[in-house]
Motif scaffolding. Structure first.
Motif, PDB file in Angstrom:
ATOM      1  N   TYR A  60      45.060  31.477  36.147  1.00  0.00           N
ATOM      2  CA  TYR A  60      44.666  32.169  37.371  1.00  0.00           C
ATOM      3  C   TYR A  60      45.671  31.771  38.449  1.00  0.00           C
ATOM      4  O   TYR A  60      46.153  30.631  38.461  1.00  0.00           O
ATOM      5  CB  TYR A  60      43.262  31.767  37.818  1.00  0.00           C
ATOM      6  CG  TYR A  60      42.137  32.413  37.030  1.00  0.00           C
ATOM      7  CD1 TYR A  60      41.270  33.320  37.640  1.00  0.00           C
ATOM      8  CD2 TYR A  60      41.933  32.119  35.683  1.00  0.00           C
ATOM      9  CE1 TYR A  60      40.237  33.919  36.928  1.00  0.00           C
ATOM     10  CE2 TYR A  60      40.902  32.715  34.966  1.00  0.00           C
ATOM     11  CZ  TYR A  60      40.059  33.604  35.595  1.00  0.00           C
ATOM     12  OH  TYR A  60      39.035  34.194  34.888  1.00  0.00           O
ATOM     13  N   THR A  61      45.996  32.695  39.345  1.00  0.00           N
ATOM     14  CA  THR A  61      47.001  32.400  40.361  1.00  0.00           C
ATOM     15  C   THR A  61      46.598  32.938  41.732  1.00  0.00           C
ATOM     16  O   THR A  61      45.759  33.818  41.859  1.00  0.00           O
ATOM     17  CB  THR A  61      48.365  33.013  39.998  1.00  0.00           C
ATOM     18  OG1 THR A  61      48.252  34.438  39.973  1.00  0.00           O
ATOM     19  CG2 THR A  61      48.875  32.511  38.657  1.00  0.00           C
ATOM     20  N   CYS A  62      47.259  32.377  42.747  1.00  0.00           N
ATOM     21  CA  CYS A  62      47.206  32.918  44.103  1.00  0.00           C
ATOM     22  C   CYS A  62      48.553  32.637  44.754  1.00  0.00           C
ATOM     23  O   CYS A  62      49.065  31.505  44.661  1.00  0.00           O
ATOM     24  CB  CYS A  62      46.092  32.272  44.915  1.00  0.00           C
ATOM     25  SG  CYS A  62      46.062  32.780  46.676  1.00  0.00           S
ATOM     26  N   MET A  74      41.815  33.030  43.949  1.00  0.00           N
ATOM     27  CA  MET A  74      42.429  32.955  42.630  1.00  0.00           C
ATOM     28  C   MET A  74      42.115  34.222  41.825  1.00  0.00           C
ATOM     29  O   MET A  74      40.979  34.705  41.821  1.00  0.00           O
ATOM     30  CB  MET A  74      41.929  31.727  41.873  1.00  0.00           C
ATOM     31  CG  MET A  74      42.147  30.413  42.606  1.00  0.00           C
ATOM     32  SD  MET A  74      43.901  29.993  42.834  1.00  0.00           S
ATOM     33  CE  MET A  74      44.388  29.639  41.137  1.00  0.00           C
ATOM     34  N   HIS A  75      43.138  34.738  41.141  1.00  0.00           N
ATOM     35  CA  HIS A  75      42.980  35.955  40.349  1.00  0.00           C
ATOM     36  C   HIS A  75      43.417  35.719  38.906  1.00  0.00           C
ATOM     37  O   HIS A  75      44.350  34.953  38.647  1.00  0.00           O
ATOM     38  CB  HIS A  75      43.807  37.096  40.949  1.00  0.00           C
ATOM     39  CG  HIS A  75      43.347  37.510  42.318  1.00  0.00           C
ATOM     40  ND1 HIS A  75      42.222  38.289  42.509  1.00  0.00           N
ATOM     41  CD2 HIS A  75      43.840  37.240  43.548  1.00  0.00           C
ATOM     42  CE1 HIS A  75      42.052  38.500  43.807  1.00  0.00           C
ATOM     43  NE2 HIS A  75      43.019  37.870  44.463  1.00  0.00           N
ATOM     44  N   LYS A  76      42.736  36.388  37.993  1.00  0.00           N
ATOM     45  CA  LYS A  76      43.048  36.277  36.558  1.00  0.00           C
ATOM     46  C   LYS A  76      44.416  36.886  36.306  1.00  0.00           C
ATOM     47  O   LYS A  76      44.626  38.084  36.512  1.00  0.00           O
ATOM     48  CB  LYS A  76      41.977  36.985  35.732  1.00  0.00           C
ATOM     49  CG  LYS A  76      42.178  36.922  34.222  1.00  0.00           C
ATOM     50  CD  LYS A  76      40.990  37.593  33.516  1.00  0.00           C
ATOM     51  CE  LYS A  76      41.150  37.603  32.003  1.00  0.00           C
ATOM     52  NZ  LYS A  76      42.196  38.548  31.556  1.00  0.00           N
ATOM     53  N   ASP A  77      45.361  36.076  35.827  1.00  0.00           N
ATOM     54  CA  ASP A  77      46.746  36.517  35.694  1.00  0.00           C
ATOM     55  C   ASP A  77      47.234  36.411  34.253  1.00  0.00           C
ATOM     56  O   ASP A  77      48.408  36.124  34.008  1.00  0.00           O
ATOM     57  CB  ASP A  77      47.655  35.710  36.629  1.00  0.00           C
ATOM     58  CG  ASP A  77      48.648  36.598  37.368  1.00  0.00           C
ATOM     59  OD1 ASP A  77      48.797  37.764  36.971  1.00  0.00           O
ATOM     60  OD2 ASP A  77      49.276  36.123  38.336  1.00  0.00           O
ATOM     61  N   ASP A 112      43.548  41.409  39.361  1.00  0.00           N
ATOM     62  CA  ASP A 112      42.993  40.741  38.187  1.00  0.00           C
ATOM     63  C   ASP A 112      43.306  41.556  36.942  1.00  0.00           C
ATOM     64  O   ASP A 112      43.027  42.755  36.893  1.00  0.00           O
ATOM     65  CB  ASP A 112      41.472  40.570  38.323  1.00  0.00           C
ATOM     66  CG  ASP A 112      41.100  39.579  39.401  1.00  0.00           C
ATOM     67  OD1 ASP A 112      41.133  38.372  39.128  1.00  0.00           O
ATOM     68  OD2 ASP A 112      40.789  40.016  40.533  1.00  0.00           O
ATOM     69  N   LEU A 113      43.866  40.895  35.943  1.00  0.00           N
ATOM     70  CA  LEU A 113      44.221  41.573  34.705  1.00  0.00           C
ATOM     71  C   LEU A 113      43.040  41.583  33.737  1.00  0.00           C
ATOM     72  O   LEU A 113      42.285  40.615  33.652  1.00  0.00           O
ATOM     73  CB  LEU A 113      45.409  40.875  34.042  1.00  0.00           C
ATOM     74  CG  LEU A 113      46.732  40.936  34.810  1.00  0.00           C
ATOM     75  CD1 LEU A 113      47.788  40.085  34.109  1.00  0.00           C
ATOM     76  CD2 LEU A 113      47.215  42.381  34.962  1.00  0.00           C
TER      77      LEU A 113
END
Length: 257
Positions: free
Chosen positions: A96-98, A115-118, A224-225
């Motif tokens: 997860y990234t930001c 945070m987003h699912k990457d 988000d993926l």
């Protein structure tokens, strides 16, 4: 320690800015965050936050001025070099990234880390119709291997050979595999299904997955993926793709091999 100390000078330009960050909205899937803060003059600070600290206030002294923030969650085997990349032969972490730029030109600054699912989970089933169950193996290749601290995709050689999921039941008629890849910057993501038969070792079929991702509605520009569920059916010469699960008929699309 990040090398920035507080001060009481009248010239506040030489004093640090105290940056408060809000991690309270972090998804429960994230267990740990590696934080990288970079000033435009090259000053860099790295820190680590554990899940139990996400709901607490977080403050750090940073060099005054524009600061770039990169947060990487769930890093396990990916390696750091001005960002995180997948090791050769590994799959991506459940990352997860930001990435954000924050203004720290005043004494106090604040921002929110979302945070987003990457990563993309590739859930693959291969129906065994005309193949010996012990004769096939999969390989996944790509030219995307990670992210730099600005959020840009890092190019390199990705190659992962996933193992058969151990709890695939005998007599199910398929073999199941799982792999993870990062966000893709081009259409190079490829699945090869290979067979070993005596002295022969080669691909049965090579499938470009860019179309499968597109058909499943997985958008590389999304925050988000999603995941891809893919069934390879040699008897019908088709692959079935879905963004949800194996049995969601309404969201399954067939693509000819």
């Amino acid at each position: 320690m990040c090398g920035v100390q507080s001060c009481i000078w009248e010239d506040r330009e030489q004093c640090p800015s105290f940056l408060s960050l809000d991690f309270s909205g972090t998804p429960e899937e994230v267990e740990r965050i590696y934080l990288v803060l970079t000033h435009q003059d090259g000053w860099t600070c790295r820190d680590t936050l554990l899940q139990e600290d996400f709901g607490k206030g977080y403050e750090i002294a940073v060099k005054r001025g524009p600061v770039r923030l990169a947060a990487f969650g769930n890093i396990s085997r990916m390696i750091y070099d001005s960002g995180y990349t997948v090791r050769t032969g590994d799959q991506a972490d459940s990352i997860y990234t930001c990435f954000l730029d924050t203004d720290c030109r005043t004494d106090l600054a604040n921002d929110t880390v979302r945070m987003h699912k990457d990563f993309i989970g590739l859930h693959i089933r291969v129906l065994e119709d005309m193949l010996r169950s012990d004769s096939i193996y999969l390989s996944i290749t790509s030219s995307s291997i990670g992210y730099d601290t600005g959020g840009e995709i890092i190019e390199g050689k990705f190659l992962h050979i996933p193992q058969k999921v151990p709890d695939t039941r005998n007599g199910s008629g398929y073999r199941q595999y799982i792999s993870r890849v990062t966000r893709q910057r081009d259409s190079s993501l490829t699945l090869s299904i290979n067979t070993v038969n005596g002295d022969h070792n080669g691909p049965v079929t090579v499938i470009g997955l860019a179309r499968s991702l597109e058909e499943a509605g997985i958008d590389m520009e999304a925050e988000d993926l999603g995941d891809l569920y893919l069934t390879v059916d040699f008897a019908k010469s088709v692959i079935k793709v879905s963004p949800l699960d194996w049995n969601n008929i309404n969201n399954t699309i067939e693509i000819e091999l």
